[in-house]
Design a protein around this motif. Structure first.
Motif, short mmCIF file in Angstrom:
data_model
loop_
_atom_site.label_atom_id
_atom_site.label_comp_id
_atom_site.label_asym_id
_atom_site.label_seq_id
_atom_site.Cartn_x
_atom_site.Cartn_y
_atom_site.Cartn_z
N LEU A 25 86.06 -1.15 -128.12
CA LEU A 25 87.07 -0.71 -129.07
C LEU A 25 88.44 -1.26 -128.70
O LEU A 25 89.20 -1.72 -129.56
N ALA A 26 88.78 -1.19 -127.41
CA ALA A 26 90.08 -1.69 -126.97
C ALA A 26 90.22 -3.18 -127.24
O ALA A 26 91.30 -3.66 -127.60
N SER A 27 89.13 -3.93 -127.10
CA SER A 27 89.19 -5.37 -127.34
C SER A 27 89.44 -5.68 -128.81
O SER A 27 89.87 -6.79 -129.15
N HIS A 28 89.20 -4.72 -129.68
CA HIS A 28 89.46 -4.87 -131.12
C HIS A 28 90.78 -4.22 -131.53
O HIS A 28 91.04 -4.04 -132.73
N GLY A 29 91.57 -3.82 -130.56
CA GLY A 29 92.87 -3.28 -130.86
C GLY A 29 92.91 -1.83 -131.25
O GLY A 29 93.95 -1.33 -131.71
N LEU A 30 91.83 -1.10 -131.03
CA LEU A 30 91.79 0.33 -131.34
C LEU A 30 92.18 1.13 -130.10
O LEU A 30 91.82 0.77 -128.98
N GLY A 31 92.91 2.21 -130.31
CA GLY A 31 93.41 3.00 -129.20
C GLY A 31 92.33 3.80 -128.51
O GLY A 31 91.49 4.42 -129.17
N VAL A 32 92.33 3.78 -127.18
CA VAL A 32 91.43 4.62 -126.38
C VAL A 32 92.25 5.26 -125.27
O VAL A 32 93.31 4.77 -124.91
N GLY A 33 91.76 6.35 -124.72
CA GLY A 33 92.48 7.06 -123.68
C GLY A 33 92.32 6.43 -122.30
O GLY A 33 91.50 5.52 -122.10
N ARG A 34 93.09 6.93 -121.34
CA ARG A 34 92.98 6.47 -119.96
C ARG A 34 91.75 7.09 -119.30
O ARG A 34 91.44 8.26 -119.54
N TYR A 35 91.09 6.32 -118.48
CA TYR A 35 89.83 6.80 -117.88
C TYR A 35 89.52 6.02 -116.62
O TYR A 35 90.09 4.97 -116.35
N THR A 36 88.58 6.55 -115.87
CA THR A 36 87.98 5.81 -114.77
C THR A 36 86.49 6.10 -114.76
O THR A 36 86.05 7.19 -115.19
N VAL A 37 85.71 5.15 -114.31
CA VAL A 37 84.25 5.26 -114.30
C VAL A 37 83.78 5.48 -112.86
O VAL A 37 84.28 4.85 -111.93
N VAL A 38 82.82 6.38 -112.69
CA VAL A 38 82.21 6.63 -111.38
C VAL A 38 80.77 6.14 -111.43
O VAL A 38 79.93 6.73 -112.14
N ARG A 39 80.50 5.07 -110.71
CA ARG A 39 79.14 4.50 -110.71
C ARG A 39 78.30 5.19 -109.63
O ARG A 39 78.83 5.74 -108.67
N PRO A 40 76.97 5.20 -109.82
CA PRO A 40 76.11 6.01 -108.94
C PRO A 40 76.32 5.76 -107.45
O PRO A 40 76.46 6.70 -106.66
N ARG A 41 76.35 4.48 -107.04
CA ARG A 41 76.46 4.18 -105.60
C ARG A 41 77.79 4.64 -105.03
O ARG A 41 77.88 5.00 -103.85
N GLU A 42 78.82 4.62 -105.87
CA GLU A 42 80.15 4.96 -105.37
C GLU A 42 80.22 6.39 -104.87
O GLU A 42 80.85 6.69 -103.86
N TRP A 43 79.56 7.30 -105.56
CA TRP A 43 79.63 8.72 -105.20
C TRP A 43 78.73 9.04 -104.02
O TRP A 43 78.75 10.15 -103.50
N GLU A 44 77.94 8.09 -103.57
CA GLU A 44 77.00 8.36 -102.49
C GLU A 44 77.57 8.08 -101.11
O GLU A 44 76.91 8.30 -100.10
N SER A 45 78.83 7.57 -101.05
CA SER A 45 79.47 7.36 -99.74
C SER A 45 80.79 8.11 -99.71
O SER A 45 81.44 8.30 -100.74
N GLU A 46 81.19 8.52 -98.51
CA GLU A 46 82.45 9.26 -98.40
C GLU A 46 83.64 8.37 -98.78
O GLU A 46 84.60 8.85 -99.39
N GLU A 47 83.54 7.09 -98.43
CA GLU A 47 84.61 6.17 -98.80
C GLU A 47 84.73 6.06 -100.32
O GLU A 47 85.83 6.07 -100.89
N GLY A 48 83.57 5.98 -100.97
CA GLY A 48 83.57 5.91 -102.43
C GLY A 48 84.10 7.18 -103.06
O GLY A 48 84.87 7.15 -104.04
N ARG A 49 83.72 8.33 -102.52
CA ARG A 49 84.20 9.60 -103.04
C ARG A 49 85.72 9.70 -102.94
O ARG A 49 86.39 10.18 -103.85
N ALA A 50 86.25 9.24 -101.80
CA ALA A 50 87.69 9.28 -101.62
C ALA A 50 88.39 8.41 -102.66
O ALA A 50 89.45 8.78 -103.21
N ALA A 51 87.80 7.24 -102.97
CA ALA A 51 88.39 6.35 -103.97
C ALA A 51 88.35 6.99 -105.36
O ALA A 51 89.31 6.88 -106.13
#
Length: 380
Positions: free
Chosen positions: A165-191
């Motif tokens: 949607l953003a690539s077509h110029g439509l407004g979207v909100g601010r966000y971040t994505v949490v991928r599965p491997r990221e939440w499985e390490s303490e370093e990833g959780r901190a990020a």
């Protein structure tokens, strides 16, 4: 409807396989949606074959009894409760050239249930709304209602919906994505915690590939973030964390006509019953109100209809979609989600918006089926 009764197809009416249930956490909503469609479909024009998919993934022949599929007194329906057999299996065609549906049961010879002309997939969530079932139907060469593989997959994944949607110029909100491997390490959780804090409060933690507001938590204190993430991970290992938005929740229904998509009058979600946002209970169990048409100016109505069609086309949608927006305090618009298989329950906004636009529920179902019957499978 008994198995023997379904094995014959004496009429010339198109035969519709209504497929519902499924393995996702939205199983009950799918069953309720199917009950509503089965009740409203024009039986003088169509022959119907209800097929339910259980939580375990078994395709079961289901009694054509819509009343048993409704949400009643807060009790959610289930395919296992309406299936005709606990052991049999319905099989769709495995390749182009045949549309024969077969029933098989341990210890018995397979029974042909006749051919189907079109499938109406009413599954919500993964393993149905996300392009997986659509891919199976494409391989089988069977026409089906609604969006194809790509639009279904993109619409189900909130990250890629926003990216496209953003690539077509439509407004979207601010966000971040949490991928599965990221939440499985303490370093990833901190990020993750650091990125989430950067979005400000409140936050909404959501399964990235689920709908119906299941597994969503509103976080007003960062100390609650980890618990919210664990709750969302029960539904999907991939998560999205969105910054809270101050604005009115406005929805618009899009329906593809022969000469292009059309947008309905918009609706506004008014969350009641003390709920802080439009969660599962507020949507399906309690008393939140959907105001149709939304109280908007002529200019606002025209703009949301334009943007709804733009979002529909940005994702490459076909058939139908419901586009959910926020009308911001500064008068701007932001797309929240694109739902490629919106609910058809009696309280669902999608059919209500079309009814307010002049298209009744049975007529809407007929339009979708006729469009599917006209549309070829494969590349188009």
């Amino acid at each position: 409807m008994s198995i023997e009764q379904t094995s014959q197809n004496p009429s010339e009416k198109p035969r519709v396989a209504v497929v519902f249930g499924g393995r996702s956490s939205e199983h009950a909503i799918s069953v309720s949606t199917a009950g509503s469609v089965l009740k409203a479909i024009d039986r003088d024009k169509y022959e119907v074959l209800p097929i339910g998919i259980t939580h375990e993934g078994r395709w079961a022949l289901v009694s054509d009894e819509p009343a048993r599929m409704a949400i009643t007194d807060g009790q959610l329906p289930d395919v296992d409760h309406v299936a005709e057999s606990t052991g049999g299996q319905v099989s769709l065609p495995v390749g182009p050239g045949s549309r024969e549906v077969v029933w098989s049961e341990p210890g018995s010879a397979p029974k042909a249930l006749g051919e189907v002309d079109v499938v109406f997939p009413l599954l919500h969530g993964p393993w149905g709304e996300d392009g997986t079932l659509q891919g199976l139907l494409e391989l089988s060469g069977v026409p089906y209602v609604g969006n194809g593989v790509l639009a279904s997959a993109v619409g189900m994944d909130k990250e890629f919906t926003k990216r496209l949607l953003a690539s077509h110029g439509l407004g979207v909100g601010r966000y971040t994505v949490v991928r599965p491997r990221e939440w499985e390490s303490e370093e990833g959780r901190a990020a993750v915690r650091e990125r989430a804090a950067g979005l400000g409060l409140p936050l909404f933690v959501k399964p990235c590939r689920a709908g119906s507001s299941m597994g969503i938590t509103k976080v007003k204190d960062l100390s609650d973030l980890d618990a919210a993430i664990e709750e969302a991970r029960r539904h999907d290992p991939k998560l999205i964390i969105e910054a809270g938005v101050e604005g009115r929740e406005i929805e618009c229904a899009v329906l593809e006509a022969e000469d292009g998509p059309r947008a309905s009058v918009p609706a506004e979600i008014l969350v009641g019953g003390g709920y802080e946002f439009y969660d599962f209970e507020a949507k399906y169990i309690d008393s939140s109100e959907v105001r149709i048409p939304a109280e908007l100016s002529d200019g606002e109505t025209a703009e949301i209809r334009r943007q709804a069609i733009a979002a529909f086309e940005a994702l490459g949608c076909e058939g139908l979609a419901r586009v959910d927006f926020f009308l911001l305090e500064d008068g701007g618009w932001m797309v929240n989600e694109v739902n490629t298989m919106p609910g058809f329950t009696p309280i669902s906004a999608y059919p209500k918006m079309w009814e307010a636009t002049g298209l009744s529920y049975p007529e809407l179902i007929d339009r979708l089926l006729q469009a599917a019957l006209r549309r070829p499978t494969g590349l188009r």
